[in-house]
Enzyme design. Structure first.
Site, mmCIF file in Angstrom:
data_model
loop_
_atom_site.group_PDB
_atom_site.id
_atom_site.type_symbol
_atom_site.label_atom_id
_atom_site.label_comp_id
_atom_site.label_asym_id
_atom_site.label_seq_id
_atom_site.Cartn_x
_atom_site.Cartn_y
_atom_site.Cartn_z
ATOM 1 N N LYS A 160 0.860 -1.189 0.000
ATOM 2 C CA LYS A 160 0.000 0.000 0.000
ATOM 3 C C LYS A 160 0.894 1.236 0.000
ATOM 4 O O LYS A 160 2.042 1.157 0.451
ATOM 5 C CB LYS A 160 -0.864 0.026 1.260
ATOM 6 C CG LYS A 160 -2.134 -0.802 1.164
ATOM 7 C CD LYS A 160 -2.996 -0.545 2.374
ATOM 8 C CE LYS A 160 -4.165 -1.475 2.482
ATOM 9 N NZ LYS A 160 -5.214 -1.260 1.492
ATOM 10 N N ILE A 161 0.330 2.349 -0.440
ATOM 11 C CA ILE A 161 1.100 3.594 -0.418
ATOM 12 C C ILE A 161 0.685 4.398 0.811
ATOM 13 O O ILE A 161 -0.500 4.685 0.999
ATOM 14 C CB ILE A 161 0.864 4.397 -1.714
ATOM 15 C CG1 ILE A 161 1.383 3.570 -2.907
ATOM 16 C CG2 ILE A 161 1.557 5.756 -1.646
ATOM 17 C CD1 ILE A 161 1.080 4.163 -4.257
ATOM 18 N N LEU A 162 1.650 4.706 1.639
ATOM 19 C CA LEU A 162 1.358 5.484 2.848
ATOM 20 C C LEU A 162 1.061 6.931 2.472
ATOM 21 O O LEU A 162 1.699 7.481 1.562
ATOM 22 C CB LEU A 162 2.558 5.430 3.804
ATOM 23 C CG LEU A 162 2.873 4.042 4.378
ATOM 24 C CD1 LEU A 162 4.233 4.051 5.062
ATOM 25 C CD2 LEU A 162 1.785 3.575 5.341
ATOM 26 N N HIS A 221 12.979 -2.331 -2.416
ATOM 27 C CA HIS A 221 12.287 -2.380 -3.709
ATOM 28 C C HIS A 221 13.030 -3.351 -4.643
ATOM 29 O O HIS A 221 14.257 -3.327 -4.713
ATOM 30 C CB HIS A 221 12.233 -0.980 -4.321
ATOM 31 C CG HIS A 221 11.436 -0.945 -5.582
ATOM 32 N ND1 HIS A 221 10.055 -0.984 -5.579
ATOM 33 C CD2 HIS A 221 11.802 -0.931 -6.879
ATOM 34 C CE1 HIS A 221 9.613 -0.975 -6.831
ATOM 35 N NE2 HIS A 221 10.659 -0.944 -7.635
HETATM 36 C C1 GAR Z 1 9.910 -8.216 -1.909
HETATM 37 O O1 GAR Z 1 10.556 -8.784 -3.003
HETATM 38 C C2 GAR Z 1 9.937 -6.700 -1.998
HETATM 39 O O2 GAR Z 1 11.050 -6.209 -2.682
HETATM 40 C C3 GAR Z 1 8.683 -6.414 -2.759
HETATM 41 O O3 GAR Z 1 7.738 -7.329 -2.268
HETATM 42 C C4 GAR Z 1 8.423 -8.546 -1.937
HETATM 43 C C5 GAR Z 1 7.898 -9.054 -0.603
HETATM 44 O O4 GAR Z 1 8.326 -10.344 -0.342
HETATM 45 N N1 GAR Z 1 8.287 -5.065 -2.540
HETATM 46 C C6 GAR Z 1 7.715 -4.303 -3.459
HETATM 47 O O5 GAR Z 1 7.467 -4.705 -4.580
HETATM 48 C C7 GAR Z 1 7.368 -2.904 -2.997
HETATM 49 N N2 GAR Z 1 7.166 -2.052 -4.106
HETATM 50 P P1 GAR Z 1 8.158 -10.964 1.126
HETATM 51 O O6 GAR Z 1 6.742 -10.683 1.587
HETATM 52 O O7 GAR Z 1 8.402 -12.433 0.954
HETATM 53 O O8 GAR Z 1 9.186 -10.317 1.994
#
Ligand code: GAR
Length: 185
Positions: free
Chosen positions: A89-91, A107
């Site tokens: 979500k975007i804060l 990211h």
């Molecule tokens: C991670 O790869 C993170 O970089 C990405 O969600 C995944 C969560 O994995 N985040 C985004 O895309 C944010 N824009 P996890 O729940 O197994 O840690």
């Protein structure tokens, strides 16, 4: 050592959360995870909060009310650092300003390239030769803010969305903790 009271925000599997909890349980790691916030009450990642008996809150759909309630809990738990570990979500700007302390995000791309969603699709479409992950400070603008560190790998011909995700996440587990050590130790 005095550790920084930290809250981790998640939405899904929580594999980054798991690694952060394991590292934070080491005596010389600079943070202690006091609270987890999750945007999905059925998220797999909540099992790690439960396993290590870390209290958790659900970020509900009403963003205004939810953020207000969460800010109150952050104050109650004396949280000085938020880690966004796969929080989808975007804060709001209001939330970021009201918290007023450091928020870090991980990211799955080499920022400033490929902000937002569907990173691996974009990386493949653009025929990138390398990819990776970035840990950065959160500002009011999405996926911007000062970069703390990046980790990189070279893309192979046989790579697809799922292999890129796997390679990226394997780098993320160390990247997040290294970034925390770099800033707070
Ligand atoms: C991670 O790869 C993170 O970089 C990405 O969600 C995944 C969560 O994995 N985040 C985004 O895309 C944010 N824009 P996890 O729940 O197994 O840690």
């Amino acid at each position: 050592m005095a550790k920084i009271n930290t809250c981790v925000f998640i939405s899904g599997k929580g594999t980054n959360l798991k690694r952060l909890i394991i590292n934070s349980n080491k005596y010389d790691f600079p943070i202690k995870i006091k609270l987890v916030v999750c945007s999905n009450k059925n998220a797999e990642g909540l099992k790690f909060a439960k396993k290590w008996s870390i209290p958790y809150l659900i970020f509900k759909n009403n963003k205004f009310l939810s953020e207000k309630k969460i800010l109150k809990s952050l104050r109650n738990y004396k949280i000085n650092l938020i880690l966004l570990a796969g929080f989808m979500k975007i804060l709001s700007k209001r939330f970021i300003r009201s918290f007023g302390k450091s928020i870090l995000n991980i990211h799955p791309s080499l920022l400033p390239k490929f902000k937002g969603l569907n990173t691996f699709e974009k990386v493949l479409k653009e025929r990138e030769i390398k990819s990776g992950c970035t840990v950065h400070f959160v500002t009011e603008k999405l996926d911007e803010g000062k970069i703390i560190l990046k980790k990189t790998f070279f893309i192979e011909k046989k790579d697809n969305i799922s292999s890129l995700k796997k390679k990226t996440q394997n780098l993320e587990y160390n990247a997040f903790s290294e970034a925390i050590i770099k800033i707070f130790k």
